[in-house]
Each structure stands twice: as structure tokens, then as C-alpha cells.
Design a protein around this motif. Sequence first.
Motif, PDB file in Angstrom:
ATOM      1  N   ARG A 212       0.840  -1.199   0.000  1.00  0.00           N
ATOM      2  CA  ARG A 212       0.000   0.000   0.000  1.00  0.00           C
ATOM      3  C   ARG A 212       0.876   1.250   0.000  1.00  0.00           C
ATOM      4  NH1 ARG A 212      -5.440  -0.234   3.511  1.00  0.00           N
ATOM      5  NH2 ARG A 212      -6.621  -1.481   2.012  1.00  0.00           N
ATOM      6  N   ILE A 213       0.568   2.162  -0.893  1.00  0.00           N
ATOM      7  CA  ILE A 213       1.327   3.407  -1.012  1.00  0.00           C
ATOM      8  C   ILE A 213       0.356   4.576  -0.850  1.00  0.00           C
ATOM      9  CG2 ILE A 213       2.756   4.832  -2.522  1.00  0.00           C
ATOM     10  CD1 ILE A 213       3.655   2.229  -3.894  1.00  0.00           C
ATOM     11  N   THR A 214       0.665   5.473   0.068  1.00  0.00           N
ATOM     12  CA  THR A 214      -0.152   6.664   0.301  1.00  0.00           C
ATOM     13  C   THR A 214       0.716   7.899   0.124  1.00  0.00           C
ATOM     14  OG1 THR A 214      -1.629   5.523   1.837  1.00  0.00           O
ATOM     15  CG2 THR A 214      -1.532   7.925   1.994  1.00  0.00           C
ATOM     16  N   VAL A 215       0.244   8.827  -0.676  1.00  0.00           N
ATOM     17  CA  VAL A 215       0.966  10.070  -0.940  1.00  0.00           C
ATOM     18  C   VAL A 215       0.230  11.212  -0.244  1.00  0.00           C
ATOM     19  CG1 VAL A 215       1.743  11.676  -2.707  1.00  0.00           C
ATOM     20  CG2 VAL A 215       1.866   9.209  -3.123  1.00  0.00           C
ATOM     21  N   VAL A 216       0.949  11.938   0.605  1.00  0.00           N
ATOM     22  CA  VAL A 216       0.369  13.078   1.327  1.00  0.00           C
ATOM     23  C   VAL A 216       1.061  14.332   0.810  1.00  0.00           C
ATOM     24  CG1 VAL A 216      -0.230  14.014   3.580  1.00  0.00           C
ATOM     25  CG2 VAL A 216       0.145  11.549   3.321  1.00  0.00           C
ATOM     26  N   ALA A 217       0.364  15.062  -0.042  1.00  0.00           N
ATOM     27  CA  ALA A 217       0.957  16.236  -0.684  1.00  0.00           C
ATOM     28  C   ALA A 217      -0.149  17.213  -1.059  1.00  0.00           C
ATOM     29  CB  ALA A 217       1.734  15.820  -1.934  1.00  0.00           C
ATOM     30  N   PRO A 218       0.193  18.489  -1.247  1.00  0.00           N
ATOM     31  CA  PRO A 218      -0.802  19.461  -1.714  1.00  0.00           C
ATOM     32  C   PRO A 218      -1.214  19.164  -3.156  1.00  0.00           C
ATOM     33  CG  PRO A 218       1.122  20.544  -0.752  1.00  0.00           C
ATOM     34  CD  PRO A 218       1.490  19.113  -0.962  1.00  0.00           C
ATOM     35  N   THR A 219      -2.249  19.840  -3.592  1.00  0.00           N
ATOM     36  CA  THR A 219      -2.649  19.821  -4.997  1.00  0.00           C
ATOM     37  C   THR A 219      -2.557  21.236  -5.545  1.00  0.00           C
ATOM     38  OG1 THR A 219      -4.984  20.173  -4.455  1.00  0.00           O
ATOM     39  CG2 THR A 219      -4.219  17.887  -4.578  1.00  0.00           C
ATOM     40  N   ALA A 220      -2.615  21.353  -6.854  1.00  0.00           N
ATOM     41  CA  ALA A 220      -2.497  22.673  -7.474  1.00  0.00           C
ATOM     42  C   ALA A 220      -3.616  23.611  -7.036  1.00  0.00           C
ATOM     43  CB  ALA A 220      -2.486  22.533  -8.999  1.00  0.00           C
ATOM     44  N   GLY A 221      -4.765  23.048  -6.692  1.00  0.00           N
ATOM     45  CA  GLY A 221      -5.889  23.871  -6.269  1.00  0.00           C
ATOM     46  C   GLY A 221      -5.885  24.208  -4.790  1.00  0.00           C
ATOM     47  N   ARG A 222      -4.958  23.591  -4.048  1.00  0.00           N
ATOM     48  CA  ARG A 222      -4.896  23.849  -2.605  1.00  0.00           C
ATOM     49  C   ARG A 222      -3.440  23.825  -2.168  1.00  0.00           C
ATOM     50  NH1 ARG A 222      -8.362  20.631   2.088  1.00  0.00           N
ATOM     51  NH2 ARG A 222      -7.768  22.001   3.817  1.00  0.00           N
ATOM     52  N   LEU A 223      -2.773  24.980  -2.329  1.00  0.00           N
ATOM     53  CA  LEU A 223      -1.343  25.081  -2.074  1.00  0.00           C
ATOM     54  C   LEU A 223      -1.068  25.748  -0.725  1.00  0.00           C
ATOM     55  CD1 LEU A 223      -0.208  26.276  -5.613  1.00  0.00           C
ATOM     56  CD2 LEU A 223       0.249  24.031  -4.601  1.00  0.00           C
ATOM     57  N   PRO A 224       0.033  25.370  -0.079  1.00  0.00           N
ATOM     58  CA  PRO A 224       0.427  26.057   1.156  1.00  0.00           C
ATOM     59  C   PRO A 224       0.806  27.505   0.856  1.00  0.00           C
ATOM     60  CG  PRO A 224       1.602  23.971   0.879  1.00  0.00           C
ATOM     61  CD  PRO A 224       0.931  24.267  -0.427  1.00  0.00           C
ATOM     62  N   TYR A 232       2.942  20.442  -8.781  1.00  0.00           N
ATOM     63  CA  TYR A 232       1.681  19.808  -8.406  1.00  0.00           C
ATOM     64  C   TYR A 232       0.707  19.747  -9.577  1.00  0.00           C
ATOM     65  CZ  TYR A 232       3.806  20.849  -3.921  1.00  0.00           C
ATOM     66  OH  TYR A 232       4.692  20.936  -2.890  1.00  0.00           O
ATOM     67  N   GLY A 233      -0.388  19.045  -9.346  1.00  0.00           N
ATOM     68  CA  GLY A 233      -1.420  18.899 -10.350  1.00  0.00           C
ATOM     69  C   GLY A 233      -2.778  18.833  -9.687  1.00  0.00           C
ATOM     70  N   PRO A 234      -3.779  18.311 -10.389  1.00  0.00           N
ATOM     71  CA  PRO A 234      -5.132  18.305  -9.828  1.00  0.00           C
ATOM     72  C   PRO A 234      -5.328  17.344  -8.668  1.00  0.00           C
ATOM     73  CG  PRO A 234      -5.061  17.145 -11.931  1.00  0.00           C
ATOM     74  CD  PRO A 234      -3.730  17.801 -11.766  1.00  0.00           C
ATOM     75  N   ASP A 235      -4.411  16.372  -8.488  1.00  0.00           N
ATOM     76  CA  ASP A 235      -4.516  15.423  -7.387  1.00  0.00           C
ATOM     77  C   ASP A 235      -3.119  15.102  -6.874  1.00  0.00           C
ATOM     78  OD1 ASP A 235      -3.422  13.607  -9.296  1.00  0.00           O
ATOM     79  OD2 ASP A 235      -5.438  13.134 -10.003  1.00  0.00           O
ATOM     80  N   THR A 236      -3.058  14.356  -5.765  1.00  0.00           N
ATOM     81  CA  THR A 236      -1.756  14.054  -5.167  1.00  0.00           C
ATOM     82  C   THR A 236      -0.917  13.148  -6.058  1.00  0.00           C
ATOM     83  OG1 THR A 236      -2.739  12.197  -3.941  1.00  0.00           O
ATOM     84  CG2 THR A 236      -2.630  14.330  -2.830  1.00  0.00           C
ATOM     85  N   GLU A 237      -1.572  12.382  -6.949  1.00  0.00           N
ATOM     86  CA  GLU A 237      -0.827  11.511  -7.856  1.00  0.00           C
ATOM     87  C   GLU A 237       0.035  12.314  -8.837  1.00  0.00           C
ATOM     88  OE1 GLU A 237      -3.141   8.290  -9.662  1.00  0.00           O
ATOM     89  OE2 GLU A 237      -4.727   8.758  -8.236  1.00  0.00           O
TER      90      GLU A 237
END
Length: 418
Positions: A212-224, A232-237
Motif C-alpha cells: 500500500r502506497i499513500t501520498v500526502v501532498a498538496p494539490t495545485a488547487g490547494r497550495l500552502p 503539483y497537479g489536480p490530485d496528489t498523484e
Amino acid sequence: MTDSTPVFFLSYARTPGPQGAEADQPAFSFFEELGEQVARLTGVPAEQAGHMDRPDTASNGWLSKLTASSVFVPLYAPRYFTDPLCGRQWTAFKRRVGPDYARAVVPVLWIPHRQGTTPPMAALDIPPHLPREGGAEEQHAQDRYAESGLFQLREMEDDDQRAYRAVLGRLAQRITRAWEDTPPRPVSIERLTDRRGLVDAFAAQPSKPTLRITVVAPTAGRLPPGRDAASYGPDTESWRPYRTARGTLTQQAFALARNLGFEPELIPFDKAYEGIVYQRSAREPVRPLAPSVLVVDAWVLSDVRVAEQLQHVVRADRPWLAVMAVLAEDDPQTRSNEARLRELLERTLSRHRHLREMPRTARGTAARGIPKADAFAWLFAELSKSCYMRYLDSIQDASPRPSADPAGSPGVRRPTSD
């Protein structure tokens, strides 16, 4: 062309027993007739048009012929897909031609499958049916072929014999086109085999263990705050932290997992969080479904809610879980904010015992921030294998160990300091 370079290699399932050669005579006759047609269309001598093993052929004598043949012609029949030799020949030809081998395979529907059964997965993408072409008589022949198979058409007389001749001609044309599109190139027997030998392409393969692989990262629509969207892009992938690496981080992780012998599965953080943190009672430990790797972008820790969830994950201290933090040094914005991001990592993962007690281990190094793509690949491999071994320890009381370890694990010792 020489006698060592046949146009096609005919693969068939031999009938077992002392009367096998007599029972297979229709297949031998079909081979001779097909060879004559192919020779006429290609201009090669009939004796060089194709190769088919005979009962007196040496056990591995077919390998040298298959290395030279441009086209593979399997006789589809129920027994064909249960014959290990046929499965090995299929594997050999696939290795001989490469990923696009299907264009050089011209299957023959010799005997149709029984109703309710299907060919194995390896053959599903290469159906034997002929396209409906030509006039009404030829289309009728193709329909009869799809319904009854070529063996039955050959045994019939009159109209069905005409249907057999029409299908025979169409198959020879397909072989000729495949031969013209697949120029022969020398291939050594050593290139077809490896340390495991030639496996049966039709045999049921052992299932691969899940990672199982889980990616915890921002998306382009929700940046720090202060972060641009370049990575980034539309999803964490879509997250691509390392500028020098090819593809997204998820693609890199999946490729690494498959190379290690795992079947990767992408799990959203919310779902992974529940499986890691919660348990039904204090007396009953969390039962993992699979070894897991959690990959965290240091930038996402600006989100207080996510940071708190990650603190809970670290406190849970699941042995079958590895937390990997990414701090890419080839990202100019990350490099200029390195001190602040490291402080966020330290604050969030401060309860990670590998940071406090064993900072130089693989787990400690991964949790402190991984600067380079090659370091990420090495740590991912180490931690995936150790999580798998720890996962087996976690479930051994309730279920037996899987018989198939990851491909990369036979030489892996049980980890003690990862």
C-alpha cells in the motif's frame, strides 16, 4: 533464407500415449498444406517455410528453430492451453520478439473451447477469429471456421472442404504479412532463457503481495502559503518533487514496488489514516491489510489538520508502516525554505522513535527528509522490504505466511535496524 530460418513456427499440443503420432496426423497434414501456401506467397522453398516438432524431435530441439522464426502459429485447442511445453514455447517467442510480439502471432482455431470456458489471460488479447472479408462464400467459410474450428472443417467434405481451403489461404496470407512486417533478426537461445528457465505462460501464476502506497501532498488547487504550483497537479498523484526524475512520485514508487515483486495499491490518506490509527479495542491490536509506505511532502505540513493526523500516525508506531518525507534539493523554492521545512518535519515527526533513538537508520533517514531521487529509490526499496517482513510477523498468529515472497526478497535478512 536458409534451412535454419523458417518463416513460421507451428506450436501444437502433442497427443500423449503411444498412439499420439497417429492422432496428431491431421495437424501434420495441415502444417504441410500451410507450408505450401506460405512458400508460394513468400517465394521461399516449401521445406523452409515453417517448422513443426515431430514425435522424434529432441526435447529442446525446437528452441533453435524458434529463435529464427519470424511468425508464431499456435493451434488453439483446449489441450493446448494445458500443455506446459506449449506454454514455454509461447514464453520463448514473446521474449524473442519483445513487447509487440502479438503482431507476429497468427493463431489457428483448431478446436474451439467448450461452452463456458475461455482461454487463459495470455491468449485473450490474440483471438483466432478471422475478419469478415471477401465475398459471401468466403464469409460463410469464416463463419464456419469460427463455429467449428479448422480441425472439423478439414475432416468434412464438399462444401466444408471448400471452406477449409478458403480459411487455409487466409491464414497463409496473414502469416505472410506478419513475416513481411517482422524482419528476421538473430536471437541467441541464451536471450530466451533466464535463471528461472522458460515458464509456462498459461500456468496460474502465484499472486504478488500487495504494497500500500499513500501520498500526502498538496494539490495545485490547494497550495500552502508561498508555494507555487510547478510541482503539483489536480490530485496528489500528480506531485513531482524531484525535478531531475522522470514521471511523478507515484509513478516512481509504483515502478519500484513492481521491481521488488509487489503489487502496488494507491490508498488515499483519509482511508490509510483510519487503518493505521484506529483499533476496535485497547486489547485488540490493529490488523494490517498489507505493508504500507506513507510518502509525505514537507510542504503539506503547513496544514495544521494534516500535521496533527501525521502526528497520530507516528505515535501509533505500526511496525508494518514506513513514513518517508520528501525535501527535494533540486527544487529552488524548497531549497530556499529548507530550514523552515525541516523544522516542520522535526515538530511533526518528533515522536518518531527512529528520529530520537536511531536517526542513522533507513527509517530515521527517510523521516528527516529525502533530498535526492536516487536516495528516495534506495530508501523506498529498503523500507518496503522491511515493512513486508514486519507485516508477516504481525499476521503470523492468525494466518500462514504467503508462499510467494517479493522477487527481491530471497536474500533479504529479517531487518533489525532499518
